[in-house]
Design an enzyme around this catalytic site. Structure first.
Site, PDB file in Angstrom:
ATOM      1  N   ILE A 186       0.810  -1.220   0.000  1.00 32.28           N
ATOM      2  CA  ILE A 186       0.000   0.000   0.000  1.00 32.28           C
ATOM      3  C   ILE A 186       0.841   1.267   0.000  1.00 32.28           C
ATOM      4  CG2 ILE A 186      -2.011  -1.069   1.085  1.00 32.28           C
ATOM      5  CD1 ILE A 186      -1.065   0.015   3.759  1.00 32.28           C
ATOM      6  N   GLY A 187       2.164   1.140   0.007  1.00 31.26           N
ATOM      7  CA  GLY A 187       2.997   2.336  -0.022  1.00 31.26           C
ATOM      8  C   GLY A 187       4.458   1.966   0.037  1.00 31.26           C
ATOM      9  N   GLY A 188       5.303   2.986  -0.025  1.00 31.60           N
ATOM     10  CA  GLY A 188       6.736   2.737   0.047  1.00 31.60           C
ATOM     11  C   GLY A 188       7.525   3.991  -0.231  1.00 31.60           C
ATOM     12  N   GLY A 189       8.794   3.931   0.060  1.00 31.40           N
ATOM     13  CA  GLY A 189       9.671   5.061  -0.164  1.00 31.40           C
ATOM     14  C   GLY A 189      11.094   4.591  -0.313  1.00 31.40           C
ATOM     15  N   GLY A 190      12.058   5.501  -0.101  1.00 32.98           N
ATOM     16  CA  GLY A 190      13.460   5.130  -0.250  1.00 32.98           C
ATOM     17  C   GLY A 190      13.967   4.244   0.863  1.00 32.98           C
ATOM     18  N   MET A 191      13.256   4.217   1.995  1.00 38.84           N
ATOM     19  CA  MET A 191      13.759   3.484   3.154  1.00 38.84           C
ATOM     20  C   MET A 191      13.031   2.172   3.387  1.00 38.84           C
ATOM     21  SD  MET A 191      14.108   6.701   5.769  1.00 38.84           S
ATOM     22  CE  MET A 191      12.394   7.144   5.559  1.00 38.84           C
ATOM     23  N   ALA A 192      11.721   2.146   3.110  1.00 40.16           N
ATOM     24  CA  ALA A 192      10.939   0.964   3.479  1.00 40.16           C
ATOM     25  C   ALA A 192       9.720   0.846   2.579  1.00 40.16           C
ATOM     26  CB  ALA A 192      10.511   1.057   4.948  1.00 40.16           C
TER      27      ALA A 192
ATOM     28  N   VAL B  60       5.572  -0.506   2.647  1.00 42.71           N
ATOM     29  CA  VAL B  60       4.488  -0.708   3.602  1.00 42.71           C
ATOM     30  C   VAL B  60       3.453  -1.646   2.985  1.00 42.71           C
ATOM     31  CG1 VAL B  60       2.734   0.408   5.026  1.00 42.71           C
ATOM     32  CG2 VAL B  60       4.867   1.592   4.521  1.00 42.71           C
TER      33      VAL B  60
ATOM     34  N   ASP C  18      12.264  13.338  11.430  1.00 43.16           N
ATOM     35  CA  ASP C  18      11.866  13.247  10.014  1.00 43.16           C
ATOM     36  C   ASP C  18      10.396  13.637   9.860  1.00 43.16           C
ATOM     37  OD1 ASP C  18      12.251  12.810   7.325  1.00 43.16           O
ATOM     38  OD2 ASP C  18      11.784  10.683   7.425  1.00 43.16           O
TER      39      ASP C  18
END
Length: 689
Positions: A17-23, A25, A134
């Site tokens: 359902i989501g995500g970014g440069g670190m993790a 989801v 952050d």
């Protein structure tokens, strides 16, 4: 991570359902507590950094201590193989970033309400010794009821401790980075206050305060440029609200709000009449804060200083001997030259001794270093870095590890992700530093784990389907074919078509087919209309059904006959079902009132007696028997429906008082008519009252 994967034998992954440069989801289901959760899984590039793993674990565990309605609750922290993850509360909504992009600029009262919830959450974290580091709209969630939830406690803290050269760690946050973080300093609670101010600026204006072509240029603006005026982009924002942004984003942390509580208090009163038009806030300028140029001191300046001193001493000597004549002056000069020459010789001799001593000490130090460091290094095992052989064939991995002086031990394990014969993981993990000669355990995939299929005959299909899904079977691969059964209840498994009991299968790939009971074959219901009650009952009992008779008035169906049924004809029923059958009890009986009427009917003669005619005197007439007169009474009421039939008849020879009774039903009228011979004496209609 694949959909359907069971993490730690508890969390069933549904979808990303989501995500970014670190993790990344994932939405998952906690199969033990039967609730939806969000799982944040750290990207694999951080999984081999020992220092980071330690920081992540420490900070994530600290974040689990937070309990606040505006903080996303962290339920669990764990590791499975090389997967570091956090299990947290699932918030059904959107991020504040999406909210701003969709609705920004946000109205001032709404923006303040959002900020009050955010500051409450951050204040709670600060009380527990946790600095978020952050804060950005992407880490703020808004549920469908408008409640704010702050997330990413733990991972953000851990990442902030890594090197600033890892630009991927700060790219997503550089727009909200405090000046002290931008210059590589330690983030503090006041760094969170700065980020809160930037988020408030973005909510009020719908834009970011600092833009640039690169993260570095944006970070420099945080260091060098003052925060732009909010009112420049949104003139309707009160000065008191802009002042909160300006004070929160002051370059010097000393000039910001002392605590988040202080910022929260300013938000509470920002729209009050006495605050709304306050003067614009400017950070104070301290004396000595301006940059000053410091001149460089050169060697020539040092020489001049010494010369000035010498000249000053010589002048003093000259003044001292001036009165004794030229001879005394020359004597002084000779002595002075001799002393200077002696000093030079002593200095030269001293320097020579220092040089010899230094050389001896240097040689001794070198020998010591060789004995302490070089000799042991030549004799003890070298440090080697374990290469990443995950995905290699065993023989390839073994050759790679042995080529750098490591011993290899094989262990076979099942794996959902790695195909059979390939390296799943190593212990110690790749990129770890170990000594030559150390044993490395290489785990080789035996393919996806196979388990024996149990016997499920006689159990309920729905229950078994849930159980199989929890064990990793694909829901779409679990099929039931239904058959009627007079002996087994509906839903019970009659037979396992495939797999058979004891057959070993891979749950995620197995096709499961059951034969399931549909219960007894249904009975098609006949039309009972027109039957008597007894006939309907006998017919239903012959089909294995039961009758529930219900009495009901009917103006059209004779008493004792079936009016209708529920369910209707042609409906499929099961043995033992009860049918509602409506039986007629005739028309509905309404209230009947009784009315009594009394009236006089006179007896009349056609002609008066005439004495001259020899008819006699009046007394004689009275004693003479008179002919009777017929009085007919017609009645129309509840008991007498036909008005044309005489209800009562009287023969009178004198005046009579007659009494009659009428029964009138509610909603209808009664009527009576009195006739003497052919003469109508009374004709009345009587309403129901």
């Amino acid at each position: 991570m694949l959909n359907g994967h069971l993490l730690n034998e508890r969390y069933r992954i549904k979808e990303k359902i989501g995500g970014g440069g670190m993790a990344d989801v994932y939405l998952a289901k906690d199969i033990i507590l039967d609730r939806q959760v969000a799982i944040k899984v750290l990207r694999l590039e951080y999984a081999n950094d020992e220092e980071f793993i330690a920081r992540f674990d420490r900070e994530a565990q600290s974040a689990t201590s937070l309990s606040h309605p505006n903080v996303v609750t962290i339920y669990d922290v764990g590791e499975e193989e090389q997967i570091l993850y956090m299990v947290m509360e699932y918030v059904d909504g959107m991020t504040l970033k999406e909210f701003i992009q969709r609705y920004g600029p946000i109205d001032v009262p709404e923006a303040i309400e959002i900020m009050k919830q955010m500051t409450a959450a951050i204040a709670h974290a600060h009380e527990n010794g946790i600095v978020h580091r952050d804060i950005k709209p992407q880490n703020i969630l808004i549920d469908t009821y408008g409640h704010i939830k702050v997330t990413d406690f733990g991972i953000a803290v851990a990442l902030s401790a890594t090197s600033l050269t890892q630009t991927n760690s700060i790219l997503g946050s550089v727009h909200y980075l405090s000046p002290e973080q931008a210059r590589g300093g330690m983030a503090t609670k006041k760094s969170d206050i700065y980020s809160l101010g930037i988020v408030l600026f973005e909510m009020l204006t719908g834009r970011l305060p600092f833009q640039g072509q690169s993260p570095v240029s944006i970070a420099l603006k945080h260091l060098q440029s003052d925060t732009p005026s909010v009112r420049r982009f949104s003139p309707d924002v009160p000065q008191s609200v802009e002042n909160i942004v300006l004070k929160a984003t002051a370059k010097d942390p000393f000039h910001r709000f002392n605590t988040v509580y202080e910022m929260e208090e300013s938000l509470e009163v920002a729209l009050s009449p006495e605050k709304i038009d306050e003067p614009k806030y400017f950070p104070p300028t301290e004396v000595g804060e301006e940059t000053k140029a410091i001149p460089i001191i050169t060697e020539s300046q040092l020489e001049n200083i010494h010369q000035d001193t010498i000249i000053h001493q010589a002048n003093a000597e000259t003044k001292k001997v001036g009165s004794n004549g030229q001879t005394q002056k020359d004597s002084v000069n000779k002595k002075k030259k001799k002393d200077k020459k002696d000093k030079k010789k002593k200095k030269k001799k001293k320097n020579k001794k220092l040089l010899i001593t230094s050389i001896v000490l240097l040689v001794l130090l070198s020998l010591t270093l060789v004995l302490v460091f070089v000799v042991p290094a030549l004799t003890k095992p070298k440090d080697v870095t374990i290469p990443d052989v995950i995905g290699y064939e065993y023989s390839e991995a073994k050759d790679e590890l042995e080529s750098i002086g490591l011993k290899v031990e094989r262990e076979d394990i099942p794996s959902e992700e790695m195909e059979e014969g390939k390296v799943v993981k190593t212990d110690p993990k790749p990129e770890r530093t170990v000594k030559e000669g150390q044993t490395v355990t290489v785990y080789i995939s035996t393919g996806k784990e196979k388990i024996p299929f149990d016997d499920y005959v006689g159990r309920q299909f729905d229950e078994i389907k849930r159980l199989l899904i929890e064990k990793g079977y694909d829901e779409d691969n679990i099929v039931a074919y239904e058959e009627f059964s007079s002996e087994k209840p509906a839903g019970e498994i009659l037979r396992q078509v495939q797999p058979v009991e004891g057959e070993e299968v891979i749950p995620a790939e197995a096709k499961v087919i059951f034969e399931v009971s549909k219960g007894k074959e249904p009975i098609e219901l006949d039309n009972l209309y027109g039957m008597t009650q007894d006939e309907a009952k006998k017919h239903l009992e012959s089909l294995g059904l039961k009758m529930h008779p219900i009495k009901e008035n009917s103006d059209t169906v004779p008493e004792g006959m079936v009016i209708r049924q529920d369910p209707s004809a042609n409906t499929e029923m099961n043995e033992g079902d009860i049918i509602d059958v409506y039986i007629s009890i005739g028309p509905e009986k309404l209230p009947v009132n009784q009315y009594t009427f009394e009236f006089d009917v006179n007896y009349t003669l056609d002609d008066e007696p005439d004495p001259d005619n020899g008819e006699g005197s009046e007394d004689e007439q009275e004693n003479k028997e008179l002919p009777p007169q017929i009085v007919n009474i017609y009645i129309q009421d509840y008991d007498n429906k036909d008005f044309s039939i005489v209800a009562e008849q009287y023969k009178i020879t004198k005046d009579e008082t007659i009494t009659i009774t009428l029964k009138i039903e509610q909603g209808s009228e009664g009527r009576y008519k009195v006739m003497r011979d052919d003469e109508i004496l009374i004709d009345k209609t009587i309403p129901f009252e």
